[in-house]
Design a protein around this motif. Structure first.
Motif, PDB file in Angstrom:
ATOM      1  N   SER A  63       0.834  -1.211   0.000  1.00 49.82           N
ATOM      2  CA  SER A  63       0.000   0.000   0.000  1.00 49.82           C
ATOM      3  C   SER A  63       0.866   1.257   0.000  1.00 49.82           C
ATOM      4  O   SER A  63       0.557   2.240  -0.685  1.00 49.82           O
ATOM      5  N   PHE A  64       1.958   1.224   0.774  1.00 52.16           N
ATOM      6  CA  PHE A  64       2.858   2.374   0.804  1.00 52.16           C
ATOM      7  C   PHE A  64       3.441   2.640  -0.581  1.00 52.16           C
ATOM      8  O   PHE A  64       3.521   3.784  -1.045  1.00 52.16           O
ATOM      9  N   GLN A  65       3.881   1.567  -1.235  1.00 53.79           N
ATOM     10  CA  GLN A  65       4.486   1.715  -2.559  1.00 53.79           C
ATOM     11  C   GLN A  65       3.471   2.242  -3.567  1.00 53.79           C
ATOM     12  O   GLN A  65       3.793   3.078  -4.412  1.00 53.79           O
ATOM     13  N   LYS A  66       2.229   1.767  -3.469  1.00 52.46           N
ATOM     14  CA  LYS A  66       1.181   2.231  -4.374  1.00 52.46           C
ATOM     15  C   LYS A  66       0.917   3.735  -4.156  1.00 52.46           C
ATOM     16  O   LYS A  66       0.785   4.500  -5.107  1.00 52.46           O
ATOM     17  N   PHE A  67       0.862   4.144  -2.890  1.00 52.11           N
ATOM     18  CA  PHE A  67       0.602   5.544  -2.578  1.00 52.11           C
ATOM     19  C   PHE A  67       1.733   6.430  -3.102  1.00 52.11           C
ATOM     20  O   PHE A  67       1.504   7.496  -3.685  1.00 52.11           O
ATOM     21  N   GLN A  68       2.960   5.992  -2.888  1.00 55.41           N
ATOM     22  CA  GLN A  68       4.109   6.754  -3.371  1.00 55.41           C
ATOM     23  C   GLN A  68       4.094   6.860  -4.898  1.00 55.41           C
ATOM     24  O   GLN A  68       4.375   7.913  -5.471  1.00 55.41           O
ATOM     25  N   GLN A  69       3.719   5.767  -5.555  1.00 56.52           N
ATOM     26  CA  GLN A  69       3.654   5.762  -7.012  1.00 56.52           C
ATOM     27  C   GLN A  69       2.598   6.740  -7.521  1.00 56.52           C
ATOM     28  O   GLN A  69       2.823   7.484  -8.479  1.00 56.52           O
ATOM     29  N   LEU A  70       1.449   6.773  -6.876  1.00 55.56           N
ATOM     30  CA  LEU A  70       0.381   7.703  -7.256  1.00 55.56           C
ATOM     31  C   LEU A  70       0.843   9.152  -7.139  1.00 55.56           C
ATOM     32  O   LEU A  70       0.611   9.984  -8.028  1.00 55.56           O
ATOM     33  N   LEU A  71       1.501   9.459  -6.022  1.00 55.29           N
ATOM     34  CA  LEU A  71       1.975  10.830  -5.815  1.00 55.29           C
ATOM     35  C   LEU A  71       3.000  11.229  -6.876  1.00 55.29           C
ATOM     36  O   LEU A  71       3.003  12.371  -7.359  1.00 55.29           O
ATOM     37  N   GLU A  72       3.872  10.307  -7.222  1.00 56.41           N
ATOM     38  CA  GLU A  72       4.879  10.611  -8.239  1.00 56.41           C
ATOM     39  C   GLU A  72       4.233  10.866  -9.601  1.00 56.41           C
ATOM     40  O   GLU A  72       4.621  11.782 -10.330  1.00 56.41           O
TER      41      GLU A  72
END
Length: 568
Positions: A63-72
């Protein structure tokens, strides 16, 4: 924080601690002990760094990686420029909204002000102020504060702060806090317009520790009945309350009215200590239980306390919440006090603050609390925050605020007090004696005059224009002063200048209430909060009913055991 950084901090501490303990009075073992402990700590950190891995990280990693990817993606590829930090703040808030209404996130910019609300002091210049006519108006310089010491007077208008003009620019209370509060010892320059002075007066003020008080009023109603009004449960609430209690006892008090109306709560510890003044040793005050056993606890009364005997009454209404309900629930379940008023708010959740790395704070619900009979008084929040916060409107439209019979309880949530009386959980503390909301004197017109600060503006000017009133004592003022028709007309005229159209019908309906409010505000401006409440409480139906019940306990009839009003 890196391991090297942590190690550096430990070495710095070692040097400081070595210097502190290395004197002729310490043995060589005492000198070596901090070093040995610190070496062990360093080894522990190294082992933890190399071998420890939080078990929960893997669970949330995807979930953390997905959130970071969305922000990028948003930051690099979205069509418009976006404040990604703001998006993250909103995401945090939306996540917490799924929990309960009292778990909140406080951003760094708001944290200092939020934390100061329940502290014993805050750092500032020490003025009670109001914003009238788009100008910061000094209601009173606080006794012993920097403003009083510098010579700032009630009625002064602060028009500049550090050469920035604040008059006529739409200043808000929050802006005033940000400009005038600050670290203790720092300086701020203010420009003041004063009646009778042709030029702006300049003052350099050194910010200091300004006390905040929780006890609004404490006075004797008659030779036997004492009254204490508490507005919140903060760091020094218990100390203030106990001092007021001792003072009233010395004056002969044998019956006490504790007013917790519109007290939204605060620290549980203050509520527990207050109850300890009233309850016999060993009486359960409150318990709490969380998902984690480390948050489970019980609090019992001790042998301390100066009012274990004597009649006691607690006033509550729909604005009494949290710590107020702990007090009311403990005293009700132990059959120690008569609870008078209307059903309280219904907050039975306990929050704990958690510091976050960027200077923000999470105040998270970690437990539910229970009254001595075992009931939770938390009202439902399954329908979302909007429904939760509209509870007052629903009570109003359902008729609950006007009739006890409109309140319906779930028999599955019935409990018994220590004396066998039935009480209910599931949403607030229901009083032993219900007092309906009185709207006979209320009107839209009077509400508009109050909301526009018209009455406040008039009473402050009236005080400044009648210095002879300061020659009276508070009791003399209360006994002798009368609000005249001309005073009412003057207020109406000020309101009309602000676009508040006169309504003769509504004015006639609210005139008596308006007179009490005007007199009470002038009394406060001239004297103190005790004087204000001695006048204003004449408009408070719950207070008046409490006095009536103390004087005529037979009025209780079948609502509650009348012995609760008698001294033990």
């Amino acid at each position: 924080m890196t391991f090297t950084h942590v190690l550096g901090k430990i070495v710095k501490y070692l040097k400081k601690d070595f210097n502190r303990v290395s004197d002729k009075n310490n043995s060589s073992f005492h000198i070596r002990l901090p070093i040995l402990l610190s070496v062990a700590l360093i080894i522990g950190i190294m082992l933890g760094k190399n071998f420890a891995e939080p078990k929960g990280n893997k669970k949330y990693l995807s979930s953390f990686q997905k959130f970071q990817q969305l922000l990028e993606y948003i930051e690099n590829d979205y069509v418009d420029t976006v404040d990604t930090e703001s998006l993250m703040e909103e995401s945090i808030q939306n996540m917490l909204d799924k929990l309960d209404p009292h778990t909140v996130y406080i951003p760094p910019k708001d944290l200092a002000l939020a934390q100061s609300e329940l502290r014993a002091t805050y750092d500032g210049i020490g003025v009670e102020f109001n914003i009238l006519r788009d100008t910061l108006y000094v209601v009173n310089p606080l006794p012993g504060g920097p403003s009083e010491a510098a010579g700032i007077l009630a009625g002064d208008k602060i028009v500049t702060v550090d050469d920035d003009t604040i008059a006529g620019v739409g200043i808000s209370n929050r802006t005033v806090f940000d400009m005038l509060r600050g670290p203790r010892g720092t300086k701020v320059n203010v420009g003041v317009v004063r009646r009778g002075e042709d030029e702006v007066l300049d003052f350099e003020l050194k910010r200091g520790a300004i006390p905040q008080f929780s006890v609004d009023a404490s006075y004797m109603v008659d030779d036997q009945i004492g009254y204490i009004k508490v507005n919140k449960f903060a760091e020094r609430t218990y100390e203030e309350f106990k001092a007021a209690l001792e003072d009233l006892k010395e004056k002969g008090m044998s019956k006490l009215i504790l007013d917790l109306q519109n007290n939204s709560g605060g620290y549980m510890s203050a509520a527990i200590n207050m109850c300890d003044e009233f309850l016999e040793e060993g009486s359960l005050i409150v318990s709490q239980k969380g998902q984690s056993a480390k948050y489970d606890s019980e609090a019992f009364a001790t042998d301390k306390g100066i009012y274990k005997e004597g009649a006691l009454m607690v006033l509550v209404n729909e604005g009494s919440a949290s710590a107020s309900e702990i007090v009311a629930g403990a005293l009700q379940d132990n059959d120690r006090a008569l609870i008078v008023g209307r059903r309280s708010f219904g907050k039975g959740l306990v929050q704990l603050p958690f510091d976050l790395n960027d200077g923000s704070e999470l105040r998270m619900t970690i437990a539910r609390y229970y009254t001595p009979s075992g009931r939770s008084i938390q009202k439902p929040y399954d329908d979302g925050e909007a429904s939760y916060n509209s509870d007052y409107y629903e009570r109003y439209t359902s008729g609950e605020l006007f009739s006890r019979d409109s309140v319906h309880f779930d028999e599955n949530l019935a409990y018994e007090t220590s004396g066998g009386r039935k009480v209910y959980g599931g949403g607030g503390i229901m009083p032993d004696y219900f007092v309906p909301l009185d709207t006979a004197d209320n009107s839209i017109y009077i509400n508009r005059l109050v909301a526009s600060n018209t009455i406040r503006e008039y009473t402050l000017d009236y005080r400044d224009e009648h210095p002879e009133l300061k020659d009276l004592t508070a009791d003399e003022f209360i006994e002798q002063f009368e609000v005249t028709k001309q005073m009412i007309d003057d207020i109406v005229a000020i309101g009309e200048d602000k676009g508040i159209r006169r309504s003769n019908k509504q004015l006639a309906k609210s005139e008596e209430f308006m007179k009490h409010l005007i007199k009470a505000r002038i009394a406060r401006d001239l004297f103190d909060d005790d004087a204000f409440y001695k006048v204003y409480n004449n408009t408070n139906e719950v207070y008046k009913k409490g006095i009536q019940l103390f004087l005529n306990p037979g009025l209780l009839q079948n609502q509650v055991n009348g012995s609760l009003l008698q001294s033990r």
